[in-house]
Design an enzyme around this catalytic site. Structure first.
Site, PDB file in Angstrom:
ATOM      1  N   LEU A 185      50.824   7.373  40.238  1.00  0.00           N
ATOM      2  CA  LEU A 185      50.289   8.329  39.263  1.00  0.00           C
ATOM      3  C   LEU A 185      49.944   7.663  37.930  1.00  0.00           C
ATOM      4  CD1 LEU A 185      52.592  11.420  40.012  1.00  0.00           C
ATOM      5  CD2 LEU A 185      50.291  10.950  40.880  1.00  0.00           C
ATOM      6  N   ARG A 186      50.308   6.390  37.812  1.00  0.00           N
ATOM      7  CA  ARG A 186      49.871   5.519  36.692  1.00  0.00           C
ATOM      8  C   ARG A 186      50.413   5.861  35.311  1.00  0.00           C
ATOM      9  NH1 ARG A 186      48.984   1.812  40.215  1.00  0.00           N
ATOM     10  NH2 ARG A 186      46.954   1.743  41.216  1.00  0.00           N
TER      11      ARG A 186
ATOM     12  N   ASP B 192      57.519  -1.532  45.016  1.00  0.00           N
ATOM     13  CA  ASP B 192      56.150  -1.466  45.542  1.00  0.00           C
ATOM     14  C   ASP B 192      55.110  -2.038  44.595  1.00  0.00           C
ATOM     15  OD1 ASP B 192      54.255  -0.704  47.595  1.00  0.00           O
ATOM     16  OD2 ASP B 192      53.503   0.702  46.116  1.00  0.00           O
TER      17      ASP B 192
ATOM     18  N   ASP C 184      49.224   6.290  49.723  1.00  0.00           N
ATOM     19  CA  ASP C 184      49.125   5.131  48.827  1.00  0.00           C
ATOM     20  C   ASP C 184      47.982   5.344  47.819  1.00  0.00           C
ATOM     21  OD1 ASP C 184      49.615   2.732  47.563  1.00  0.00           O
ATOM     22  OD2 ASP C 184      48.895   1.467  49.204  1.00  0.00           O
TER      23      ASP C 184
ATOM     24  N   ASN D 228      55.740   1.311  39.732  1.00  0.00           N
ATOM     25  CA  ASN D 228      55.031   0.214  39.051  1.00  0.00           C
ATOM     26  C   ASN D 228      54.108   0.718  37.938  1.00  0.00           C
ATOM     27  OD1 ASN D 228      53.332   1.346  41.010  1.00  0.00           O
ATOM     28  ND2 ASN D 228      52.294  -0.578  41.453  1.00  0.00           N
TER      29      ASN D 228
ATOM     30  N   HIS E  46      42.263   3.322  40.120  1.00  0.00           N
ATOM     31  CA  HIS E  46      41.942   2.272  39.136  1.00  0.00           C
ATOM     32  C   HIS E  46      40.652   2.707  38.459  1.00  0.00           C
ATOM     33  CE1 HIS E  46      44.899  -0.597  40.596  1.00  0.00           C
ATOM     34  NE2 HIS E  46      44.462  -0.441  41.834  1.00  0.00           N
TER      35      HIS E  46
ATOM     36  N   GLY F 118      43.571  -1.323  45.988  1.00  0.00           N
ATOM     37  CA  GLY F 118      43.940   0.089  46.053  1.00  0.00           C
ATOM     38  C   GLY F 118      42.781   1.057  45.963  1.00  0.00           C
TER      39      GLY F 118
HETATM   40 ZN    ZN Z   1      52.491  -1.287  48.288  1.00  0.00          ZN
END
Ligand code: ZN
Length: 424
Positions: free
Chosen positions: A65-66, A154, A306, A96, A310, A325
């Site tokens: 979800l950034r 991840d 996933d 991440n 971006h 991604g």
């Molecule tokens: Zn991954």
């Protein structure tokens, strides 16, 4: 109160497949009964689901979800809106972010933002190591207290076997699944796609399937050593799947997920278009065949998107330089219908299981259509025809290889805690 009338209820937990009414009251399911049998109270809100499938709420156990830190690509608000449009009622977000979700204050921040967004449920996944750097173990117990549902580094694997063992031992005592992004860094170094004839033809550096399966082998052995619950994220290679199948047959608590792009596309689909760049990369034809078999025979536990937004400034660059991604929420169900159900690879019931009971079970939860359960429903059509136009996506990003694809079947409404958060 909300009465969902006359839909074809599919409930994998009870193997129910019948035209029924579902009454939602407050945040739970009140009653499930054959169509017309519920004496609805006055002023009840109605949703006519005639001709539609009514399933327990879909869960995505793997999304990005950034937020915090990369809000130009996605926010919790835009990401959860895209999830609702994809039929998901709950999404697990990977740690991440910037900063990494490796402590309870970041976990709480994410949960607060999700609550404010009022779209779908957000279940954060905490980092395994501090900063996901692979050095020191993160504050997992404190994050569990704050609300994480699993642990993962991840984006990359838990770097060393020693640390992976330590994380697994710790998570076993806390009853948390360890989700592994399986990748041997040394085999994958510098690679941008799967190694093979296509990578050679394109002149792009490839990583072998073994880059994934070598790490799966390590982790399965450590799961056996520690008794931990190991979940392999975005499994893409036949050799990895065979190890999961073997681990399951030996009674180990090992599970895995497969993404729609890995069961739809293969390395031969890759061009110099960065929308086909993801990690793990698209596999060979035989890998896809193996994944389809695993989705059918029960080796695969869940379909996970996933979802990896971006922003165009980052992604619309040369293949070599683009980040890995693609978007996933809004096309997942339609791709599953197209590739798995309409092609008779799996039953509709099995597909629903892979979006509901499967991911719930590995998180130690239940998903079923019964009184007292959360009032989360995914309502979809098997024959609604539509074209995915990424420019209209609820996501802030546009990185999808499926832009312009026409589908038969679509999410029609998403209900979370008794409220309609999306209606097509
Ligand atoms: Zn991954």
């Amino acid at each position: 109160m909300l009465l969902v009338k006359n839909g074809r209820v599919l409930d994998p937990a009870s193997r129910t497949d019948a035209v029924m009414d579902v009454l939602l009251g407050g945040e739970t399911i009140r009653e499930v009964a054959p169509a017309g049998k519920i004496a609805a109270p006055q002023n009840v809100e109605m949703f006519d689901a005639t001709g539609l499938i009514v399933a327990p709420g879909f869960i995505d156990i793997h999304a990005h979800l950034r937020e915090p830190g990369q809000e130009s690509s996605e926010t919790i608000e835009t990401g959860t809106l895209a999830a609702a449009r994809g039929g998901f009622t709950a999404v697990c977000c990977m740690p991440n972010t910037k900063p990494v979700n490796d402590n309870a204050s970041v976990t709480r921040f994410i949960l607060d933002r999700a609550k404010a967004a009022k779209n779908v449920r957000v279940w954060p996944i905490g980092a395994a190591s501090v900063g996901s750097k692979g050095e020191a173990i993160a504050e997992i117990a404190a994050m569990k207290e704050a609300g994480i549902v699993a642990v993962s580094d991840d984006g990359k694997p838990i770097t060393t076997a020693k640390l992976a063992r330590q994380v697994m031992e710790y998570c076993r005592s806390l009853n948390l699944p360890v989700i592994e992004h399986a990748e041997d860094i040394s085999l994958a170094a510098g690679a941008v796609m799967r190694e093979g004839v296509t990578s050679t033809r394109l002149g792009l550096r490839g990583m072998p399937a073994a880059a994934e399966s070598v790490c799966v082998a390590r982790d399965v052995q450590l799961a056996e050593l520690t008794g931990a619950q190991l979940h392999i994220a975005h499994l893409s290679a036949k050799s990895s799947l065979e190890q999961v199948r073997s681990a399951k047959s030996r009674g180990l608590h090992v599970t895995c997920e497969v993404t729609p792009h890995h069961f739809t596309l293969i390395d031969e689909d890759v061009t110099y278009d960065s929308r086909f760049k993801m990690n793990p990369p698209l596999g060979a034809r035989e890998d896809r065949e193996a994944l389809l078999a695993g989705l059918a025979d029960g080796t695969v536990d869940a379909i996970a998107t996933d979802h990896a937004p971006h922003e165009p400034a980052l992604k619309d660059v040369e293949f070599d330089k683009a980040p890995f991604g693609i978007l996933g929420f809004e096309t997942a169900l339609s791709l599953a219908l197209e590739q798995l159900v309409n092609s008779s690879r799996i039953s509709l019931m099995r597909m629903v299981e892979l979006f509901t009971v499967g991911p719930a079970r590995l998180l130690g939860m239940e998903r079923k259509m019964a009184p007292g359960q959360p009032a989360d429903l995914t309502i979809f059509s098997l024959d609604y025809s539509w074209t995915y136009k990424v420019k209209d996506s609820a996501s802030k990003s546009r990185n999808s290889p499926f832009d312009g694809r026409t589908f038969k079947g679509a999410p029609m409404a998403t209900i979370v805690a008794g409220k309609i958060v999306y209606k097509r």
